[in-house]
Structure formats: C-alpha cells, structure tokens
Motif scaffolding. Structure first.
Motif, PDB file in Angstrom:
ATOM      1  N   PHE A  79       0.834  -1.209   0.000  1.00 28.78           N
ATOM      2  CA  PHE A  79       0.000   0.000   0.000  1.00 28.78           C
ATOM      3  C   PHE A  79       0.866   1.255   0.000  1.00 28.78           C
ATOM      4  CE2 PHE A  79      -2.008   3.486   2.304  1.00 28.78           C
ATOM      5  CZ  PHE A  79      -3.152   3.678   1.544  1.00 28.78           C
ATOM      6  N   GLY A  80       1.836   1.324   0.912  1.00 31.12           N
ATOM      7  CA  GLY A  80       2.706   2.492   0.974  1.00 31.12           C
ATOM      8  C   GLY A  80       3.476   2.688  -0.315  1.00 31.12           C
ATOM      9  N   ALA A  81       3.955   1.594  -0.892  1.00 30.35           N
ATOM     10  CA  ALA A  81       4.702   1.682  -2.147  1.00 30.35           C
ATOM     11  C   ALA A  81       3.822   2.221  -3.272  1.00 30.35           C
ATOM     12  CB  ALA A  81       5.242   0.301  -2.517  1.00 30.35           C
ATOM     13  N   THR A  82       2.600   1.726  -3.346  1.00 27.82           N
ATOM     14  CA  THR A  82       1.685   2.170  -4.400  1.00 27.82           C
ATOM     15  C   THR A  82       1.309   3.637  -4.227  1.00 27.82           C
ATOM     16  OG1 THR A  82       0.771  -0.075  -4.566  1.00 27.82           O
ATOM     17  CG2 THR A  82      -0.529   1.722  -5.512  1.00 27.82           C
ATOM     18  N   ALA A  83       0.969   4.022  -2.996  1.00 25.43           N
ATOM     19  CA  ALA A  83       0.533   5.396  -2.744  1.00 25.43           C
ATOM     20  C   ALA A  83       1.665   6.395  -2.965  1.00 25.43           C
ATOM     21  CB  ALA A  83      -0.011   5.515  -1.320  1.00 25.43           C
ATOM     22  N   PHE A  84       2.814   6.173  -2.338  1.00 28.51           N
ATOM     23  CA  PHE A  84       3.914   7.133  -2.456  1.00 28.51           C
ATOM     24  C   PHE A  84       4.428   7.220  -3.892  1.00 28.51           C
ATOM     25  CE2 PHE A  84       4.925   6.323   2.255  1.00 28.51           C
ATOM     26  CZ  PHE A  84       4.183   7.428   2.634  1.00 28.51           C
ATOM     27  N   SER A  85       4.577   6.069  -4.553  1.00 26.62           N
ATOM     28  CA  SER A  85       5.066   6.084  -5.939  1.00 26.62           C
ATOM     29  C   SER A  85       4.070   6.792  -6.862  1.00 26.62           C
ATOM     30  CB  SER A  85       5.310   4.655  -6.428  1.00 26.62           C
ATOM     31  OG  SER A  85       6.255   3.995  -5.616  1.00 26.62           O
ATOM     32  N   SER A  86       2.782   6.547  -6.635  1.00 25.90           N
ATOM     33  CA  SER A  86       1.754   7.175  -7.471  1.00 25.90           C
ATOM     34  C   SER A  86       1.745   8.683  -7.308  1.00 25.90           C
ATOM     35  CB  SER A  86       0.375   6.606  -7.122  1.00 25.90           C
ATOM     36  OG  SER A  86       0.292   5.231  -7.427  1.00 25.90           O
ATOM     37  N   TYR A  87       1.752   9.164  -6.063  1.00 25.66           N
ATOM     38  CA  TYR A  87       1.696  10.616  -5.850  1.00 25.66           C
ATOM     39  C   TYR A  87       3.035  11.280  -6.141  1.00 25.66           C
ATOM     40  CZ  TYR A  87      -2.919   9.799  -4.018  1.00 25.66           C
ATOM     41  OH  TYR A  87      -4.230   9.416  -3.899  1.00 25.66           O
ATOM     42  N   GLY A  88       4.136  10.519  -6.045  1.00 24.69           N
ATOM     43  CA  GLY A  88       5.400  11.047  -6.545  1.00 24.69           C
ATOM     44  C   GLY A  88       5.304  11.298  -8.037  1.00 24.69           C
ATOM     45  N   LEU A 134      -8.412   5.068  -1.076  1.00 26.24           N
ATOM     46  CA  LEU A 134      -9.236   5.280   0.117  1.00 26.24           C
ATOM     47  C   LEU A 134      -9.885   3.979   0.556  1.00 26.24           C
ATOM     48  CD1 LEU A 134     -10.790   6.980   2.214  1.00 26.24           C
ATOM     49  CD2 LEU A 134     -12.444   7.531   0.411  1.00 26.24           C
ATOM     50  N   ILE A 135     -10.380   3.207  -0.399  1.00 26.11           N
ATOM     51  CA  ILE A 135     -10.983   1.911  -0.073  1.00 26.11           C
ATOM     52  C   ILE A 135      -9.966   1.016   0.636  1.00 26.11           C
ATOM     53  CG2 ILE A 135     -11.938  -0.212  -1.063  1.00 26.11           C
ATOM     54  CD1 ILE A 135     -13.167   1.509  -3.274  1.00 26.11           C
ATOM     55  N   SER A 136      -8.711   1.108   0.195  1.00 25.78           N
ATOM     56  CA  SER A 136      -7.660   0.266   0.777  1.00 25.78           C
ATOM     57  C   SER A 136      -7.288   0.669   2.196  1.00 25.78           C
ATOM     58  CB  SER A 136      -6.400   0.323  -0.103  1.00 25.78           C
ATOM     59  OG  SER A 136      -6.671  -0.138  -1.411  1.00 25.78           O
ATOM     60  N   THR A 137      -7.697   1.865   2.628  1.00 24.08           N
ATOM     61  CA  THR A 137      -7.347   2.322   3.980  1.00 24.08           C
ATOM     62  C   THR A 137      -8.380   1.937   5.032  1.00 24.08           C
ATOM     63  OG1 THR A 137      -8.495   4.474   3.793  1.00 24.08           O
ATOM     64  CG2 THR A 137      -6.217   4.353   2.980  1.00 24.08           C
ATOM     65  N   LEU A 138      -9.532   1.414   4.611  1.00 29.19           N
ATOM     66  CA  LEU A 138     -10.662   1.284   5.524  1.00 29.19           C
ATOM     67  C   LEU A 138     -10.433   0.310   6.679  1.00 29.19           C
ATOM     68  CD1 LEU A 138     -13.630   1.421   2.970  1.00 29.19           C
ATOM     69  CD2 LEU A 138     -12.617   3.269   4.336  1.00 29.19           C
ATOM     70  N   ARG A 139      -9.441  -0.589   6.549  1.00 34.74           N
ATOM     71  CA  ARG A 139      -9.122  -1.501   7.649  1.00 34.74           C
ATOM     72  C   ARG A 139      -7.775  -1.163   8.279  1.00 34.74           C
ATOM     73  NH1 ARG A 139     -12.160  -6.256   7.994  1.00 34.74           N
ATOM     74  NH2 ARG A 139     -11.024  -6.541   9.943  1.00 34.74           N
ATOM     75  N   ARG A 140      -7.252   0.042   8.019  1.00 37.98           N
ATOM     76  CA  ARG A 140      -5.927   0.403   8.519  1.00 37.98           C
ATOM     77  C   ARG A 140      -6.039   1.291   9.758  1.00 37.98           C
ATOM     78  NH1 ARG A 140      -1.973  -1.155   4.817  1.00 37.98           N
ATOM     79  NH2 ARG A 140      -2.890  -1.978   2.906  1.00 37.98           N
ATOM     80  N   ASN A 141      -6.202   2.591   9.577  1.00 37.17           N
ATOM     81  CA  ASN A 141      -6.373   3.465  10.736  1.00 37.17           C
ATOM     82  C   ASN A 141      -7.129   4.729  10.326  1.00 37.17           C
ATOM     83  OD1 ASN A 141      -4.326   5.641  10.048  1.00 37.17           O
ATOM     84  ND2 ASN A 141      -2.966   3.862  10.131  1.00 37.17           N
ATOM     85  N   ILE A 142      -7.669   5.413  11.317  1.00 38.19           N
ATOM     86  CA  ILE A 142      -8.511   6.578  11.067  1.00 38.19           C
ATOM     87  C   ILE A 142      -7.707   7.706  10.425  1.00 38.19           C
ATOM     88  CG2 ILE A 142      -9.910   8.373  12.184  1.00 38.19           C
ATOM     89  CD1 ILE A 142     -10.732   6.267  14.253  1.00 38.19           C
ATOM     90  N   GLY A 143      -6.434   7.826  10.814  1.00 31.59           N
ATOM     91  CA  GLY A 143      -5.597   8.864  10.240  1.00 31.59           C
ATOM     92  C   GLY A 143      -5.492   8.749   8.731  1.00 31.59           C
TER      93      GLY A 143
END
Length: 212
Positions: A79-88, A134-143
């Motif tokens: 998840f972190g790799a996909t998000a950071f690489s995408s927004y980079g 956003l869908i991928s965050t729903l089981r992670r944390n509120i932040g």
C-alpha cells in the motif's frame, strides 16, 4: 539502521539489515508540497499563480516521495509503495505542465477552454485513483482514512472547478487541501515518533483487524 544476526543451524550467522520506515519521508514530502499548492489555490497573500511550486513538486513531492515509494516496496508494504510512488508521479507530472520547455501550456495558447477541460480530466483521473486507495485504507487506521478522504474531495473539487471554470470552487479546494496537508503531517509525525525513542506518541486510531 540496525543489524540483526540470524542463525542457520550450524552455519555462521549472517547479518540482516532492517530498512528504516520510509513512511514519514513520503508523508512529509506529500504534505509540504500539498500545503504550498493549496495555499496558492486558496489565494493566500494574494498568490494565485502556482508556478513557484514547480521546484518543490519536482524534488520533494516528486523525487523524495517516489524514493519513499521504492523503499516501501523493499520493506514489503504494498500500500505504501503504491501510494507514495503514485503521488510522486503525480507531482512530477504536475510540475511538467508548468515547465516552459515541456510545451504543454503552449499547445493550448489559443484554446484556453480546452486547457481547462484537459486539466479537469487529469484531475478526475486522480480523483478515481485516490478513491481506490481510500478503499484500501478502511481496515488500517482513522488517520489514513481521513487523509485519503480529504484528498479525494480536494481532487474532486479541483476537477469541478476546472470543468465549471469556477474560481470559488477551486478556492474551496485550496482550503480542503490545507486540511489534507495538516492531516498528512499528523500521520507522518505519528509514524516518526517511535515509542522507544520519543517522549510521547500520537494515536492514529487503529481499525479492528480481520479475524481468521
């Protein structure tokens, strides 16, 4: 970076390097670049032209965040790799629009309405991608949920502002972008404040994990 030794039966121990957490770098890079652009979109101090953000978008929001994404791959965080690489990639591509040598803006000199529509489609694409994340965050944390929710609404308002040619909608997106950046700063700081190395920690509101 710590080094642990791993025993393999009767074989000599081999050092195993642990990767540091690249999350704070990615989050702070994203937050800082988003904050600057959002303040421009909100016309803070009368600034409306976003061109000054180009350097920040290239080297902080773009390069630093892309590197954080690559390190997340090495750390096994998909998840972190996909998000950071995408927004980079987003920040690098956004900055390219305003680089004179790219020729992107020059292509629309005689058709400014077409430029607005083209940018609106560009922003709509990022609205869709952000919703999927956003869908991928729903089981992670509120932040993280709050971060991607506000970011998705920000992208949506920016796209609507371009479709409608509404400065007020784009300005509202700027205000929401500022909130998004502040949430990203909070999440980044929460990850940076390690329990064993800091005087205090920040809660992220962990979501219940799946059982079984």
């Amino acid at each position: 970076m710590s080094v642990d030794k791993v025993e393999y039966g009767s074989f000599p121990a081999k050092p195993v390097r642990k990767l540091a957490n690249p999350g704070p770098l990615g989050l702070f890079s994203f937050a800082s670049t988003t904050l600057i652009l959002s303040l421009y979109n909100a016309h803070a101090r009368g600034v409306a032209a976003p061109n000054v953000v180009v350097g920040m978008a290239l080297f902080v929001g773009g390069l630093a965040q892309l590197l954080a994404g690559m390190w997340e791959f090495a750390a096994g965080n998909t998840f972190g790799a996909t998000a950071f690489s995408s927004y980079g990639g987003f920040w690098l591509s956004y900055a390219t629009i305003f680089i004179l040598g790219s020729g992107i803006l020059d292509a629309f000199k005689e058709t400014p309405d077409e430029l607005s529509s083209a940018i609106a489609i560009y922003l709509t694409t990022w609205t869709v991608l952000t919703f999927l994340l956003l869908i991928s965050t729903l089981r992670r944390n509120i932040g993280l949920i709050a971060l991607f929710l506000f970011l998705d609404i920000t992208f949506l308002l920016l796209a609507v502002g371009e479709y409608k040619g509404s400065a007020n909608v784009s300005k509202s997106a700027g205000y929401l972008g500022v909130i998004t950046a502040l949430i990203a700063y909070y999440v980044g700081l929460a990850e940076l404040l390690h329990r064993d190395e800091s005087w205090f920690t920040l809660p992220l509101g962990q979501m219940p994990k799946r059982l079984g």
